[in-house]
Design a protein around this motif. Structure first.
Motif, mmCIF file in Angstrom:
data_model
loop_
_atom_site.group_PDB
_atom_site.id
_atom_site.type_symbol
_atom_site.label_atom_id
_atom_site.label_comp_id
_atom_site.label_asym_id
_atom_site.label_seq_id
_atom_site.Cartn_x
_atom_site.Cartn_y
_atom_site.Cartn_z
ATOM 1 N N LYS A 1 -9.747 -4.083 -7.691
ATOM 2 C CA LYS A 1 -8.441 -4.744 -7.576
ATOM 3 C C LYS A 1 -8.677 -5.918 -5.393
ATOM 4 C CE LYS A 1 -4.186 -3.440 -5.013
ATOM 5 N NZ LYS A 1 -3.656 -2.543 -3.897
ATOM 6 N N ASP A 2 -8.154 -7.031 -5.896
ATOM 7 C CA ASP A 2 -8.358 -7.780 -5.075
ATOM 8 C C ASP A 2 -9.652 -8.512 -4.089
ATOM 9 O OD1 ASP A 2 -5.727 -8.641 -5.307
ATOM 10 O OD2 ASP A 2 -4.597 -7.121 -4.633
ATOM 11 N N VAL B 1 -1.629 1.592 -5.649
ATOM 12 C CA VAL B 1 -1.487 1.164 -7.909
ATOM 13 C C VAL B 1 0.207 -0.151 -7.297
ATOM 14 C CG1 VAL B 1 -1.507 0.782 -9.988
ATOM 15 C CG2 VAL B 1 -2.982 2.349 -8.204
ATOM 16 N N GLN B 2 0.212 -1.166 -7.658
ATOM 17 C CA GLN B 2 1.404 -1.579 -6.898
ATOM 18 C C GLN B 2 1.906 -2.789 -8.113
ATOM 19 O OE1 GLN B 2 1.080 -2.807 -2.832
ATOM 20 N NE2 GLN B 2 1.833 -0.792 -2.498
ATOM 21 N N ASP C 1 -0.477 -6.090 -9.796
ATOM 22 C CA ASP C 1 -1.684 -5.896 -8.662
ATOM 23 C C ASP C 1 -2.706 -5.941 -10.352
ATOM 24 O OD1 ASP C 1 -1.224 -5.445 -6.096
ATOM 25 O OD2 ASP C 1 -1.475 -2.995 -6.576
ATOM 26 N N PHE D 1 -6.221 -5.191 -11.667
ATOM 27 C CA PHE D 1 -7.490 -4.261 -11.817
ATOM 28 C C PHE D 1 -8.401 -4.307 -12.831
ATOM 29 C CE2 PHE D 1 -4.455 -1.729 -9.508
ATOM 30 C CZ PHE D 1 -5.504 -0.965 -8.676
#
Length: 236
Positions: A73-74, A99-100, A103, A105
């Motif tokens: 993530k990022d 987890v937003q 996002d 993944f």
């Protein structure tokens, strides 16, 4: 009755390998990945199994507990841990992974020296979720033809996206509703995906008295496409 705004991003993959000796792939070399991410909740619902041969005398696929499972993530790497027991489930043991909405993944799984990867985008949160009432009346006596309007969960669905509802009793020791029907002992019920913007709940929807929690999940586009194409034949 509590109302919780939640949604999910769901990824289901099947990865196939091949052999030089036969066009048929040994069932224990196939990997089925079921990976579910829920906004605002820990990552605990990622499962790996192999498949079953056609002549198998069981419907339970063997679990895979020795793979390397990593979420990205990022640009950050989060290595998952196999969960206790022979379940094939993996989870993230830390508390720094969230987890937003929006996002992105990516999941990377290494098993038998093969790499399985895919990515998904967490969809937007459902909006304007509301209940027509916060109390559901359960009649003292039940009749086979008896109906009850109950209460209705509504939300905004301008794009005909797919949603599903989870209805869960949250009492520690709830009292079961005696209906004269076969036992309805499940404390947690999950609806089928729907493209509507409402969900009716009546006394037949619950098995216990007491407080319940309702969660509304918006389904991401990959899973929606998979669900809508689940029934196919050669004409498709």
């Amino acid at each position: 009755m509590k109302k919780i705004f939640v949604f999910s991003s769901i990824l289901i993959l099947t990865i196939l390998g091949c052999t030089e000796d036969s066009p048929f792939i040994p069932h224990n070399n196939l990997v089925v990945v079921q990976a579910y991410l829920y906004a605002g909740e820990p990552v605990t619902n990622i499962r790996l199994t192999s498949t079953l041969p056609i002549d198998a005398d069981t419907n339970k696929a063997p679990s895979i507990n020795n793979a390397e499972v990593i979420l990205f993530k990022d640009g950050q790497r989060f290595e998952l841990t196999v969960s206790p027991g022979d379940s094939g489930y993996y989870h993230y043991a830390g508390n720094d992974l969230t987890v937003q909405t929006d996002d992105l993944f990516r999941i990377a799984i290494t098993y038998n020296e093969e790499l399985i990867s895919a990515e998904t985008l967490v969809p937007e949160v459902p909006v304007n979720m509301a209940l027509s009432d916060t109390v559901l009346q359960v009649p003292a006596y039940f009749f086979p033809s008896q109906t009850d309007e109950g209460i209705t969960l509504t939300w905004t669905n301008d794009n005909e996206a797919l949603y599903f509802v989870v209805l869960e009793n949250i009492e520690d020791d709830p009292e079961e509703i005696i209906t004269g029907r076969p036992s309805q002992s499940a404390k947690r019920r999950i609806s089928l995906p729907t493209s509507r913007d409402f969900y009716p709940i009546n006394f037949r929807s619950v098995a216990y008295l007491g407080k319940h929690r309702i969660k509304l999940y918006r389904i991401n586009q990959e899973y929606a496409d998979l669900y809508l194409s689940r029934e196919q034949d050669s004409r498709d």
